[in-house]
Structures are given as C-alpha cells and as structure tokens.
Design a protein around this motif. Structure first.
Motif, mmCIF file in Angstrom:
data_model
loop_
_atom_site.group_PDB
_atom_site.id
_atom_site.type_symbol
_atom_site.label_atom_id
_atom_site.label_comp_id
_atom_site.label_asym_id
_atom_site.label_seq_id
_atom_site.Cartn_x
_atom_site.Cartn_y
_atom_site.Cartn_z
ATOM 1 N N GLY A 154 0.822 -1.256 0.092
ATOM 2 C CA GLY A 154 -0.065 0.048 -0.105
ATOM 3 C C GLY A 154 0.811 1.272 -0.093
ATOM 4 O O GLY A 154 0.351 2.566 -0.076
ATOM 5 N N ALA A 155 2.302 1.111 -0.107
ATOM 6 C CA ALA A 155 2.996 2.204 -0.081
ATOM 7 C C ALA A 155 2.722 3.019 -1.216
ATOM 8 O O ALA A 155 2.663 2.301 -2.298
ATOM 9 C CB ALA A 155 4.395 2.107 0.220
ATOM 10 N N SER A 156 2.634 4.508 -1.016
ATOM 11 C CA SER A 156 2.320 5.483 -2.412
ATOM 12 C C SER A 156 3.605 5.709 -2.891
ATOM 13 O O SER A 156 4.482 6.456 -2.200
ATOM 14 C CB SER A 156 1.386 6.322 -2.002
ATOM 15 N N LEU A 157 3.990 5.427 -4.080
ATOM 16 C CA LEU A 157 5.485 5.517 -4.469
ATOM 17 C C LEU A 157 5.334 6.219 -5.860
ATOM 18 O O LEU A 157 4.473 6.334 -6.735
ATOM 19 C CB LEU A 157 6.387 4.366 -4.565
ATOM 20 N N ARG A 158 6.603 7.277 -6.254
ATOM 21 C CA ARG A 158 6.842 7.661 -7.730
ATOM 22 C C ARG A 158 8.217 6.987 -8.002
ATOM 23 O O ARG A 158 9.237 7.167 -7.532
ATOM 24 C CB ARG A 158 6.965 9.053 -7.605
ATOM 25 N N VAL A 159 7.956 6.178 -9.249
ATOM 26 C CA VAL A 159 9.343 5.653 -9.523
ATOM 27 C C VAL A 159 9.571 5.883 -11.165
ATOM 28 O O VAL A 159 8.671 6.436 -11.657
ATOM 29 C CB VAL A 159 8.945 4.049 -9.431
ATOM 30 N N THR A 160 10.892 5.881 -11.466
ATOM 31 C CA THR A 160 11.081 6.333 -12.730
ATOM 32 C C THR A 160 12.080 4.976 -13.332
ATOM 33 O O THR A 160 13.010 4.898 -12.606
ATOM 34 C CB THR A 160 12.166 7.480 -12.869
ATOM 35 N N GLY A 161 11.844 4.704 -14.513
ATOM 36 C CA GLY A 161 12.834 3.645 -15.316
ATOM 37 C C GLY A 161 12.411 3.536 -16.714
ATOM 38 O O GLY A 161 11.507 4.051 -17.311
ATOM 39 N N LYS A 162 13.498 2.895 -17.474
ATOM 40 C CA LYS A 162 13.315 2.463 -18.811
ATOM 41 C C LYS A 162 12.368 1.472 -18.958
ATOM 42 O O LYS A 162 12.405 0.295 -18.340
ATOM 43 C CB LYS A 162 14.746 2.221 -19.320
ATOM 44 N N LEU A 163 11.491 1.502 -20.000
ATOM 45 C CA LEU A 163 10.549 0.413 -20.376
ATOM 46 C C LEU A 163 11.224 -0.744 -20.928
ATOM 47 O O LEU A 163 11.708 -0.520 -21.941
ATOM 48 C CB LEU A 163 9.129 0.950 -20.994
ATOM 49 N N GLU A 164 11.474 -1.903 -20.368
ATOM 50 C CA GLU A 164 12.116 -2.989 -20.809
ATOM 51 C C GLU A 164 11.055 -4.048 -21.585
ATOM 52 O O GLU A 164 11.244 -4.558 -22.619
ATOM 53 C CB GLU A 164 12.539 -3.694 -19.595
ATOM 54 N N GLU A 165 9.904 -4.081 -20.911
ATOM 55 C CA GLU A 165 8.683 -5.046 -21.547
ATOM 56 C C GLU A 165 7.544 -4.503 -21.255
ATOM 57 O O GLU A 165 7.320 -3.796 -20.249
ATOM 58 C CB GLU A 165 8.748 -6.369 -20.697
ATOM 59 N N TYR A 166 6.468 -4.745 -22.247
ATOM 60 C CA TYR A 166 5.194 -4.336 -21.928
ATOM 61 C C TYR A 166 4.327 -5.223 -22.764
ATOM 62 O O TYR A 166 4.542 -5.744 -23.787
ATOM 63 C CB TYR A 166 4.894 -2.980 -22.430
ATOM 64 N N SER A 167 3.268 -5.958 -21.873
ATOM 65 C CA SER A 167 2.138 -6.805 -22.416
ATOM 66 C C SER A 167 0.781 -6.102 -22.575
ATOM 67 O O SER A 167 0.231 -5.814 -21.301
ATOM 68 C CB SER A 167 2.243 -8.068 -21.604
ATOM 69 N N ALA A 168 0.301 -5.776 -23.696
ATOM 70 C CA ALA A 168 -0.981 -5.218 -23.809
ATOM 71 C C ALA A 168 -1.961 -6.009 -23.305
ATOM 72 O O ALA A 168 -2.905 -5.681 -22.618
ATOM 73 C CB ALA A 168 -1.232 -4.687 -25.320
ATOM 74 N N GLU A 169 -1.925 -7.261 -23.465
ATOM 75 C CA GLU A 169 -2.766 -8.297 -22.711
ATOM 76 C C GLU A 169 -2.922 -8.321 -21.171
ATOM 77 O O GLU A 169 -4.182 -8.353 -20.926
ATOM 78 C CB GLU A 169 -2.571 -9.847 -23.167
ATOM 79 N N THR A 170 -1.901 -8.241 -20.576
ATOM 80 C CA THR A 170 -1.926 -8.392 -19.050
ATOM 81 C C THR A 170 -1.753 -6.882 -18.694
ATOM 82 O O THR A 170 -2.209 -6.578 -17.403
ATOM 83 C CB THR A 170 -0.961 -9.089 -18.627
ATOM 84 N N ALA A 171 -1.480 -5.793 -19.422
ATOM 85 C CA ALA A 171 -1.103 -4.560 -18.916
ATOM 86 C C ALA A 171 -0.248 -4.339 -17.847
ATOM 87 O O ALA A 171 -0.117 -3.655 -17.068
ATOM 88 C CB ALA A 171 -2.554 -3.892 -18.369
#
Length: 131
Positions: A27-44
């Motif tokens: 439940g910790a509210s966080l702001r993170v930054t990083g390079k997108l390595e993978e993305y699945s549109a099916e699972t989001a």
C-alpha cells in the motif's frame, strides 16, 4: 469509515526499493522512474528497469498513454505484493524521455540529504525571518 485520501507518491529510485527499504510495504504510495524493458497489452503489465533494479508496473488503470520499449517512464501508484512479488499499481503514468537519469539520481540524493539535515536541525520560520 475508511479514508479515501490519495497520498502523494514518495520519490523512490528502483535501486532503493528492496525488501529492507522502509518504502517496501503493502500500500505504500510511490513515484518511480525507469526505462521500459517489457510491456504486455494483454496483461497491462510493464517492466521498468534502472541499472540492475527492475519493477513490474500494473498499467490497467492508465489511459491515453502509449508504451514504447526503451523509452523512460515515470509512474505514481501503490505497491502491492501478490505472490510475494512487488508490483506497482499505477494510477498515473507519463513518458519522460529526455530526462537525464544520472542528474535525476543526484537530485534524489540531494533531496534526501536536505530532508535528513532538516530533521536533525529543524529551523523555525520565526528564526529565519528574525535575522
């Protein structure tokens, strides 16, 4: 009655987000930054990396954002831990291509130093304006 207050996301680098971190809790509210390595549109589900650190991002609630592998993104959301794996349930996401991650990490370090010094030596506003 439960509070419906939305908390701001604490600035956390992916490398600082580990099981011993005070921010690594359900439940910790966080702001993170990083390079997108993978993305699945099916699972989001997206995977962002920063150095050797990785974090899964659940993007199911994000609209109007297109994901490109290799681009840099910043997400704000709550940490959930299904199956003992950390996942950020994102409520805000944006592309931040062009950000200098080295300078970003330096600014996080300076912010932490400032906050630590302020806790050690709290300065009263009256003291500031009485000089």
């Amino acid at each position: 009655m439960a509070s419906s207050e939305i908390k701001s996301g604490a600035l956390v680098s992916l490398e600082d987000l580990h099981p011993n971190s005070p921010n690594f809790k359900q439940g910790a509210s966080l702001r993170v930054t990083g390079k997108l390595e993978e993305y699945s549109a099916e699972t989001a589900i997206a995977m962002v990396v920063d150095g050797d650190a990785k974090l899964k991002i659940n993007t199911e609630h994000l609209r109007e954002i297109s994901f490109r592998i290799g681009s840099i993104y910043q997400f704000v959301g709550e940490l959930i831990q299904p199956d003992n794996q950390a996942v950020l349930q994102a409520r805000v996401g944006r592309n931040v291509d062009g950000i200098n991650l080295s300078l970003y990490h330096q600014s996080l370090q300076l912010l932490r130093q400032f906050e630590a010094n302020r806790l050690k030596n709290p300065m009263n506003l009256i003291d500031i304006f009485s000089d």
